[in-house]
Design a protein around this motif. Structure first.
Motif, PDB file in Angstrom:
ATOM      1  N   ARG A  15      25.464  13.937 -26.080  1.00 30.26           N
ATOM      2  CA  ARG A  15      25.080  13.609 -24.541  1.00 30.26           C
ATOM      3  C   ARG A  15      24.203  12.445 -24.443  1.00 30.26           C
ATOM      4  N   PHE A  16      23.548  11.864 -25.670  1.00 29.37           N
ATOM      5  CA  PHE A  16      22.772  10.643 -25.407  1.00 29.37           C
ATOM      6  C   PHE A  16      23.532   9.455 -25.888  1.00 29.37           C
ATOM      7  N   VAL A  17      24.932   9.710 -26.119  1.00 24.63           N
ATOM      8  CA  VAL A  17      25.807   8.400 -26.227  1.00 24.63           C
ATOM      9  C   VAL A  17      26.804   8.013 -25.185  1.00 24.63           C
ATOM     10  N   LYS A  18      26.992   6.811 -25.094  1.00 20.57           N
ATOM     11  CA  LYS A  18      28.109   6.321 -23.983  1.00 20.57           C
ATOM     12  C   LYS A  18      28.779   5.249 -24.536  1.00 20.57           C
ATOM     13  N   THR A  19      30.088   5.260 -23.975  1.00 25.11           N
ATOM     14  CA  THR A  19      31.017   4.034 -24.525  1.00 25.11           C
ATOM     15  C   THR A  19      31.034   3.111 -23.127  1.00 25.11           C
ATOM     16  N   ARG A  20      30.703   1.750 -23.322  1.00 22.62           N
ATOM     17  CA  ARG A  20      30.896   0.789 -22.220  1.00 22.62           C
ATOM     18  C   ARG A  20      31.528  -0.436 -22.455  1.00 22.62           C
ATOM     19  N   GLN A  28      34.364  -2.962 -25.954  1.00 20.84           N
ATOM     20  CA  GLN A  28      33.874  -1.804 -25.881  1.00 20.84           C
ATOM     21  C   GLN A  28      32.942  -1.659 -26.846  1.00 20.84           C
ATOM     22  N   VAL A  29      31.852  -0.929 -26.435  1.00 20.84           N
ATOM     23  CA  VAL A  29      30.682  -0.806 -27.416  1.00 20.84           C
ATOM     24  C   VAL A  29      30.409   0.834 -27.444  1.00 20.84           C
ATOM     25  N   LEU A  30      29.671   1.311 -28.359  1.00 21.31           N
ATOM     26  CA  LEU A  30      29.078   2.644 -28.432  1.00 21.31           C
ATOM     27  C   LEU A  30      27.649   2.409 -28.142  1.00 21.31           C
ATOM     28  N   LEU A  31      26.980   3.115 -27.131  1.00 23.92           N
ATOM     29  CA  LEU A  31      25.703   2.627 -26.745  1.00 23.92           C
ATOM     30  C   LEU A  31      24.958   4.184 -27.208  1.00 23.92           C
ATOM     31  N   GLU A  34      18.537   2.886 -29.027  1.00 28.71           N
ATOM     32  CA  GLU A  34      18.508   1.862 -29.830  1.00 28.71           C
ATOM     33  C   GLU A  34      19.527   1.326 -30.668  1.00 28.71           C
ATOM     34  N   THR A  35      20.624   1.749 -30.153  1.00 29.88           N
ATOM     35  CA  THR A  35      21.828   1.197 -30.958  1.00 29.88           C
ATOM     36  C   THR A  35      23.125   0.857 -30.233  1.00 29.88           C
ATOM     37  N   VAL A  36      23.621  -0.180 -30.671  1.00 28.81           N
ATOM     38  CA  VAL A  36      24.862  -0.719 -30.127  1.00 28.81           C
ATOM     39  C   VAL A  36      25.812  -1.067 -31.049  1.00 28.81           C
ATOM     40  N   VAL A  37      26.979  -0.383 -30.881  1.00 24.23           N
ATOM     41  CA  VAL A  37      28.273  -0.838 -31.977  1.00 24.23           C
ATOM     42  C   VAL A  37      29.441  -0.940 -31.184  1.00 24.23           C
ATOM     43  N   ALA A  38      29.737  -2.325 -31.871  1.00 22.86           N
ATOM     44  CA  ALA A  38      30.940  -2.867 -31.100  1.00 22.86           C
ATOM     45  C   ALA A  38      32.247  -2.069 -31.933  1.00 22.86           C
ATOM     46  N   LEU A  39      33.116  -1.753 -30.906  1.00 22.67           N
ATOM     47  CA  LEU A  39      34.191  -1.291 -31.639  1.00 22.67           C
ATOM     48  C   LEU A  39      35.719  -1.934 -31.288  1.00 22.67           C
ATOM     49  N   ASN A  40      36.148  -1.494 -32.391  1.00 19.26           N
ATOM     50  CA  ASN A  40      37.687  -2.257 -32.238  1.00 19.26           C
ATOM     51  C   ASN A  40      38.473  -1.585 -31.228  1.00 19.26           C
ATOM     52  N   PRO A  41      39.489  -1.918 -30.869  1.00 20.93           N
ATOM     53  CA  PRO A  41      40.287  -1.022 -29.982  1.00 20.93           C
ATOM     54  C   PRO A  41      40.903   0.247 -30.369  1.00 20.93           C
ATOM     55  N   THR A  42      41.141   0.474 -31.605  1.00 16.66           N
ATOM     56  CA  THR A  42      41.771   1.857 -32.045  1.00 16.66           C
ATOM     57  C   THR A  42      40.444   2.846 -31.989  1.00 16.66           C
TER      58      THR A  42
END
Length: 93
Positions: A15-20, A28-31, A34-42
């Motif tokens: 519930r504390f995680v979002k994709t934007r 797209q990133v996973l938020l 205090e975290t930002v993770v860049a996602l590959n398309p898959t």
């Protein structure tokens, strides 16, 4: 330590995680806190299917329709890594 994700498990974002979509990174990133993770398309496609309703098997099947080659062990490993960080919650009903 990584847990095994069952094919019958139903993954959903914590519930504390979002994709934007991040305009600066043009992906797209996973938020998380205090975290930002860049996602590959898959990875972005996998997380978009993690709605708590679909099983891991359903997600693998859907990805198989979209892509030429989908290895369910790779999808399970990806979800397992995210679950170990508590970014994805997997219920098994």
């Amino acid at each position: 330590m990584t847990s095994t994700v069952p094919r019958t498990g139903r993954p959903a974002l914590a519930r504390f995680v979002k994709t934007r979509y991040d305009k600066a990174r043009e992906r797209q990133v996973l938020l998380g806190p205090e975290t930002v993770v860049a996602l590959n398309p898959t990875g972005a496609d996998i997380l978009a299917l993690c709605d708590g309703q679909r099983t891991v098997g359903d997600i693998v099947d859907e990805l198989g329709r979209r892509y030429d080659r989908v290895v369910d062990d790779e999808v399970i490993a990806f979800l397992s890594r995210l679950a170990s960080r508590r970014w994805v919650v997997i219920t098994d009903e």
